[in-house]
Design a protein around this motif. Structure first.
Motif, mmCIF file in Angstrom:
data_model
loop_
_atom_site.group_PDB
_atom_site.id
_atom_site.type_symbol
_atom_site.label_atom_id
_atom_site.label_comp_id
_atom_site.label_asym_id
_atom_site.label_seq_id
_atom_site.Cartn_x
_atom_site.Cartn_y
_atom_site.Cartn_z
ATOM 1 N N SER A 232 -118.105 -44.716 -23.077
ATOM 2 C CA SER A 232 -118.137 -43.419 -22.415
ATOM 3 C C SER A 232 -118.820 -43.569 -21.066
ATOM 4 O O SER A 232 -119.919 -44.123 -20.972
ATOM 5 C CB SER A 232 -118.892 -42.398 -23.271
ATOM 6 O OG SER A 232 -119.003 -41.163 -22.594
ATOM 7 N N ILE A 233 -118.138 -43.082 -20.025
ATOM 8 C CA ILE A 233 -118.698 -43.086 -18.670
ATOM 9 C C ILE A 233 -118.670 -41.652 -18.157
ATOM 10 O O ILE A 233 -117.600 -41.073 -17.972
ATOM 11 C CB ILE A 233 -117.896 -44.004 -17.734
ATOM 12 C CG1 ILE A 233 -118.003 -45.459 -18.185
ATOM 13 C CG2 ILE A 233 -118.363 -43.864 -16.300
ATOM 14 C CD1 ILE A 233 -119.387 -46.061 -18.048
ATOM 15 N N ASN A 234 -119.846 -41.061 -17.976
ATOM 16 C CA ASN A 234 -119.944 -39.668 -17.531
ATOM 17 C C ASN A 234 -119.066 -38.752 -18.386
ATOM 18 O O ASN A 234 -118.303 -37.913 -17.877
ATOM 19 C CB ASN A 234 -119.563 -39.551 -16.052
ATOM 20 C CG ASN A 234 -120.577 -40.211 -15.141
ATOM 21 O OD1 ASN A 234 -121.771 -40.246 -15.442
ATOM 22 N ND2 ASN A 234 -120.113 -40.754 -14.020
ATOM 23 N N ASN A 235 -119.166 -38.955 -19.696
ATOM 24 C CA ASN A 235 -118.444 -38.147 -20.692
ATOM 25 C C ASN A 235 -116.931 -38.348 -20.653
ATOM 26 O O ASN A 235 -116.182 -37.515 -21.168
ATOM 27 C CB ASN A 235 -118.765 -36.655 -20.520
ATOM 28 C CG ASN A 235 -120.232 -36.358 -20.752
ATOM 29 O OD1 ASN A 235 -120.835 -36.881 -21.697
ATOM 30 N ND2 ASN A 235 -120.820 -35.542 -19.894
ATOM 31 N N ARG A 236 -116.476 -39.437 -20.046
ATOM 32 C CA ARG A 236 -115.057 -39.790 -20.074
ATOM 33 C C ARG A 236 -114.883 -41.077 -20.863
ATOM 34 O O ARG A 236 -115.688 -41.994 -20.744
ATOM 35 C CB ARG A 236 -114.497 -39.976 -18.655
ATOM 36 C CG ARG A 236 -114.478 -38.722 -17.809
ATOM 37 C CD ARG A 236 -113.840 -39.026 -16.451
ATOM 38 N NE ARG A 236 -113.799 -37.862 -15.597
ATOM 39 C CZ ARG A 236 -114.763 -37.503 -14.772
ATOM 40 N NH1 ARG A 236 -115.863 -38.223 -14.705
ATOM 41 N NH2 ARG A 236 -114.647 -36.432 -14.015
ATOM 42 N N ARG A 237 -113.809 -41.145 -21.624
ATOM 43 C CA ARG A 237 -113.549 -42.328 -22.442
ATOM 44 C C ARG A 237 -112.851 -43.394 -21.604
ATOM 45 O O ARG A 237 -111.841 -43.136 -20.966
ATOM 46 C CB ARG A 237 -112.668 -41.944 -23.642
ATOM 47 C CG ARG A 237 -112.443 -43.067 -24.651
ATOM 48 C CD ARG A 237 -111.698 -42.510 -25.861
ATOM 49 N NE ARG A 237 -111.525 -43.506 -26.895
ATOM 50 C CZ ARG A 237 -110.486 -44.332 -26.981
ATOM 51 N NH1 ARG A 237 -109.513 -44.248 -26.076
ATOM 52 N NH2 ARG A 237 -110.394 -45.216 -27.959
ATOM 53 N N LEU A 238 -113.405 -44.576 -21.619
ATOM 54 C CA LEU A 238 -112.841 -45.695 -20.869
ATOM 55 C C LEU A 238 -112.436 -46.796 -21.835
ATOM 56 O O LEU A 238 -113.287 -47.409 -22.490
ATOM 57 C CB LEU A 238 -113.870 -46.231 -19.863
ATOM 58 C CG LEU A 238 -113.481 -47.493 -19.085
ATOM 59 C CD1 LEU A 238 -112.256 -47.216 -18.204
ATOM 60 C CD2 LEU A 238 -114.651 -47.988 -18.230
ATOM 61 N N PHE A 260 -110.730 -41.214 -13.013
ATOM 62 C CA PHE A 260 -112.114 -41.579 -12.749
ATOM 63 C C PHE A 260 -112.407 -41.402 -11.253
ATOM 64 O O PHE A 260 -111.499 -41.364 -10.425
ATOM 65 C CB PHE A 260 -112.387 -43.021 -13.188
ATOM 66 C CG PHE A 260 -112.333 -43.209 -14.675
ATOM 67 C CD1 PHE A 260 -113.361 -42.773 -15.488
ATOM 68 C CD2 PHE A 260 -111.235 -43.816 -15.273
ATOM 69 C CE1 PHE A 260 -113.304 -42.918 -16.866
ATOM 70 C CE2 PHE A 260 -111.162 -43.984 -16.645
ATOM 71 C CZ PHE A 260 -112.199 -43.532 -17.447
ATOM 72 N N SER A 261 -113.678 -41.304 -10.932
ATOM 73 C CA SER A 261 -114.084 -41.010 -9.558
ATOM 74 C C SER A 261 -115.162 -41.973 -9.103
ATOM 75 O O SER A 261 -115.619 -42.836 -9.866
ATOM 76 C CB SER A 261 -114.627 -39.576 -9.480
ATOM 77 O OG SER A 261 -115.873 -39.494 -10.170
ATOM 78 N N ALA A 262 -115.580 -41.807 -7.845
ATOM 79 C CA ALA A 262 -116.638 -42.661 -7.303
ATOM 80 C C ALA A 262 -117.918 -42.553 -8.128
ATOM 81 O O ALA A 262 -118.645 -43.544 -8.285
ATOM 82 C CB ALA A 262 -116.918 -42.285 -5.853
#
Length: 379
Positions: A232-238, A260-262
């Protein structure tokens, strides 16, 4: 001017001369002009009248030493200062403005906050491509200058070229005027790309060799627990190929073709000492021109169909923007980025709307192929 300062502290001029004599740097006149401007700014900041100091805006092609010169200036300072990538700063600005919603003159409040914390703000890679940023920057820059914040910045573009093809560019003109009034503009445009000077090589880019990343990951992760589970990266699944405490290995479509973003790339560089990106495809594709539908809103102005056209974008440009942001973040943080791609570096993005920013990306990828690049080299 207090001449004793330059004798006791490593001023920008001293740092530059030391680099030429001790590290084999190649001297050029454009860099000497930049050093003179930075030295004057340094001396003024440490004088009895620091609030009258003008900032410095260094611009020119990639690889001319702008970032090195600015970093040497930042290291020399004995006044409160911050050095950060420009897009990091703008993310902070948007967060603070949201927190200040409903307050009168939030830009002035934000500038006052900065002036209480620091006297000098050093920006790397000042580039404006977003209408939201463009509309903010005129008032923000002037508020910062009025609050006594000295800005030293690098850019690949002269102030007059910033946001040149942007929507509603007239909203950005006050920012250009503020820069030109309050900063010394110096072209660092010498004939040599200093990033390409000989140095010990360290291959971090392969063409059609998928086994190369598997080998690198195994070497970096030797003796460490390895997992293939999504993170999880900033509440996003990677989703990914593998990860350990030493490295993250994933494919281009898992990162750059997802939303995804900067900010997410910042989090990845915080978490992983090295990033391996495989299956990078050809990034060029056919451009498509689109008009603006009649009666739609373009920021605060209503336009009629045919009045203006959107930039010629391609279906891959969103993923290309993410790739550019990833390379920028890894470069700025000294995180080695290992890449396996379908084409050599200079053929990855051969044409398209993003050709200008991609030149910087290409130069940075080339420097990443040197042993000196990375956290270890800077320690």
């Amino acid at each position: 001017m207090d001449s004793s300062l330059s004798e006791s502290w490593p001023s920008p001029r001293q740092a530059y001369h030391d680099a030429i004599q001790q590290q084999g740097f190649v001297q050029d006149r454009a860099q000497e002009r930049a050093v003179a401007a930075l030295e004057a700014c340094f001396q003024a900041l440490h004088s009895k009248l620091p609030r009258s100091t003008r900032g410095v805006y260094l611009w020119g092609p990639v690889g001319r030493g702008k970032t090195w010169l600015m970093d040497a200036f930042h290291r020399s300072l004995r006044v409160p200062a911050r050095r950060q990538h420009f897009h990091h700063f703008m993310q902070w600005v948007h967060r603070r403005l949201f927190a200040l919603s409903g307050r009168e003159n939030p830009l002035a409040l934000l500038a006052q906050e900065l002036s209480q914390e620091l006297q000098v703000l050093c920006f790397d890679e000042l580039f404006v491509g977003d209408i939201g940023d463009a509309m903010l920057l005129g008032g923000l820059f002037q508020a910062m200058f009025d609050a006594g914040v000295v800005i030293v910045a690098t850019s690949n573009q002269a102030p007059s070229q910033l946001y040149a093809d942007g929507f509603n560019r007239q909203r950005f003109l006050p920012a250009i005027a503020a820069i030109e009034r309050n900063m010394q503009i110096v072209a660092v445009d010498g004939p040599q790309d200093h990033r390409l000077h000989p140095g010990a090589g360290h291959t971090r880019y392969w063409v059609n060799e998928p086994e190369a990343l598997a080998k690198v990951f195994a070497e970096l992760s030797a003796g460490l627990p390895v997992s293939q589970a999504a993170i999880s990266i900033n509440n996003r699944r990677l989703t990914l190929q593998a990860q350990s405490e030493a490295a993250l290995w994933l494919h281009f479509d898992q990162l750059c073709e997802q939303p995804f973003s900067a900010l997410d790339f910042i989090a990845l560089c915080d978490r992983f000492p090295a990033i391996l990106l495989g299956k990078v495809p050809e990034l060029s594709s056919t451009e498509q021109t689109k008009g603006i539908a009649r009666g739609t809103e373009d920021a605060a102005e209503q336009v009629a169909a045919g009045d203006r056209k959107l930039p010629k974008l391609s279906i891959k440009d969103d993923s290309v923007r993410r790739f550019i942001a990833l390379v920028d973040e890894c470069y700025d943080r000294g995180v080695p980025l290992y890449i396996e791609a379908a084409l050599p570096q200079d053929q990855l993005y051969s044409s398209g709307h993003l050709a200008f920013p991609f030149r910087r990306t290409l130069s940075r990828l080339q420097e990443m192929q040197l042993q000196r690049f990375g956290r270890a080299a800077s320690e």
